[in-house]
Enzyme design. Structure first.
Site, PDB file in Angstrom:
ATOM      1  CG  ASP A  27       0.217  -8.748   6.377  1.00 21.73           C
ATOM      2  OD1 ASP A  27      -0.470  -9.239   7.297  1.00 21.73           O
ATOM      3  OD2 ASP A  27       0.545  -7.546   6.360  1.00 21.73           O
ATOM      4  CG  ASP A  66      -0.744   8.988   3.539  1.00 20.84           C
ATOM      5  OD1 ASP A  66      -0.059   7.941   3.552  1.00 20.84           O
ATOM      6  OD2 ASP A  66      -0.716   9.825   4.459  1.00 20.84           O
ATOM      7  N   GLY A  93       0.789  -1.220   0.000  1.00 22.80           N
ATOM      8  CA  GLY A  93       0.000   0.000   0.000  1.00 22.80           C
ATOM      9  C   GLY A  93       0.820   1.269   0.000  1.00 22.80           C
TER      10      GLY A  93
END
Length: 490
Positions: A254, A127, A94
């Site tokens: 993860d 973000d 991300g």
């Protein structure tokens, strides 16, 4: 021979896999002017890079997301995972982008990943940025853990910008270039298992075996042997963490490397006052990832991986692979802990001595690193308890009794003092990355003073050595350090 920017042999083998495994994405540079905060010459050496590249404007442009170098093929990896015990069906990079791979002059492959470089399809409303605070913590941690001899990702450089990033408050943004042989995780397999895309599991397993476990490639049971290897590497990693007193803080599946590397530094911490239930992550309200839970969580995460591999291996074989975990963990852990108190053999009497010592340390909240380092100065034929040791315990008479038993055992089952001390000094670090040391470097960096990062890295690269000019870095934490809190946003 060192490689320059003009001769960098970039490629991206992961990007040659089907597009189901990743998304192609372009890094988002800072809106403000980027600047190089620190260049890691040790990591550059590992890559075979000429340190002079740090002065080339193209280096800053490439590793701040402005202009890729020839051969870079940026991608964000897809994965899922169990977070705090619950399966999350899609995660992925991300705020990180794989730029590509380099092969150093020794033939070793290294992936370069830019972290904090903007949104990807997996940002989940985030973000995609990283803040200076967390970037410094990860930058320092990779070198600190490597200096302790523990497998880990590392970082080539730390780059800052003036962009504002909101976490609990407004902070300054930063990027690091992380390096590792691979960033594939347990969750990289889980996502396709739960989607019932079993062909992708086989494709990914073949890729990882081909790239990182080539000795298994031609075996008829290569997928089972692959699981066996990951079980052993993970168990060994947990043993090393426990022996040195390192708490990861967020051991989601993860965040577990398929190569047994320490991966994804966030709310980590080192034991100071000995407390086996130490929780370094302020967000971990249940203590799931407390220090003493890490070995069990390692097995839980391996069971998640084993389940994801069931389309490739038999259930009973997977269970057998997992059943080896505790012996794979316990043997090296006991061996390392026995060496910490000066014994080459981790026999029952040595382990009992160790357990008795740890119980007293817990009662007295004795500093874990300082205590084991100080034990190296104990003389087996001495009679008195050194004051510096005795004062680390509340029940000093109880420690006197333990020390008498310890000396008796040293006289019959340990090397002579000088040889034993050398082994203990090479086993018990003098310097660890205490939270207050990282915090001091962060606060100076936030004021534009980056020199402390370099000073701290210099000390942490040789943590077992006596460094007369760095005694302050081995000091116990000051009172204000108790107020430092790190969380999943760290």
């Amino acid at each position: 021979m060192k490689v320059s920017l003009d001769t960098l042999p970039f490629r991206n083998t992961f990007a040659a896999l089907p597009t189901a495994f990743y998304s192609r994405v372009t890094p988002t540079p800072f809106e403000s002017e980027a600047h190089l905060i620190h260049f890691n010459t040790a990591a550059a050496e590992l890559l075979g890079l000429d340190p002079a590249v740090q002065h080339d404007p193209r280096f800053l442009a490439a590793f701040s997301g402005q202009q890729p170098l020839p051969g870079m093929d940026p991608i964000a990896m897809l994965y899922a995972g169990h977070q705090f015990g619950h399966y999350v069906p899609q995660l992925g990079d991300g705020r990180a982008i794989i730029l590509g791979e380099l092969t150093n002059p020794r033939g070793e492959k290294w992936e370069l990943q830019l972290k904090g470089c903007g949104q990807t399809p997996y940002s989940r409303q985030g973000d995609g940025r990283a803040v200076l605070r967390s970037s410094i913590r990860e930058y320092l941690a990779g070198e600190a853990i490597h200096g302790l001899g523990i497998p880990t990702t590392r970082a080539l450089c730390l780059i800052g910008g003036r962009d504002e990033v909101y976490r609990e408050q407004i902070e300054t943004g930063a990027m690091i270039t992380r390096i590792a042989p691979s960033h594939v995780r347990f969750g990289s397999f889980e996502v396709f298992y739960y989607r019932e895309q079993y062909d992708h599991i086989r494709t990914l397993a073949d890729y990882v075996i081909d790239q990182h476990y080539p000795e298994l490639a031609d075996l008829p049971d290569r997928y089972l042997q692959f699981l066996n290897e990951v079980v052993e590497r993970t168990a060994n990693l947990m043993a090393q963490w426990q022996a040195v007193g390192f708490a990861h803080g967020v051991m989601n599946s993860d965040n577990m490397s398929i190569l047994g590397l320490t991966l994804d530094y966030g709310p980590y911490g080192f034991l100071e006052a000995y407390n086996p239930g130490f929780i370094c992550n302020h967000s971990d309200h249940s203590g799931r990832y407390a220090f003493d839970q890490q070995p069990q969580i390692g097995l839980f995460n391996l069971s998640c991986l084993a389940q994801a591999l069931l389309p490739l291996i038999e259930v009973e074989d997977a269970k057998a692979a997992l059943s080896a975990y505790w012996s794979d963990f316990t043997a090296p852990y006991h061996r390392m802990m026995a060496r910490k108190i000066g014994f080459e053999q981790a026999d029952e009497p040595a382990i009992k001595l160790l357990e008795s010592l740890l119980a007293q340390m817990q009662q007295s909240r004795t500093d874990y690193t300082r205590l084991f380092r100080a034990l190296g100065d104990v003389q087996r034929d001495g009679e008195n308890t050194p004051a510096a040791l005795r004062d680390l315990f509340v029940d000093r008479e109880a420690f006197d009794g333990w020390l008498a038993d310890y000396r008796a055992r040293l006289r019959t089952h340990a090397k002579p003092d000088a040889e034993r001390r050398a082994v203990m000094m090479a086993t018990n670090p003098k310097y660890i990355l205490r939270n207050y040391l990282a915090q001091a470097a962060i606060e100076k960096a936030e004021r534009g003073d980056y020199a402390e990062i370099d000073r701290l890295l210099t000390v942490l690269r040789t943590p077992f050595d006596e460094q007369p000019n760095a005694e302050a870095y081995a000091a116990p934490p000051p009172d204000w350090a108790d107020n430092i809190q790190v969380s999943c946003s760290s």
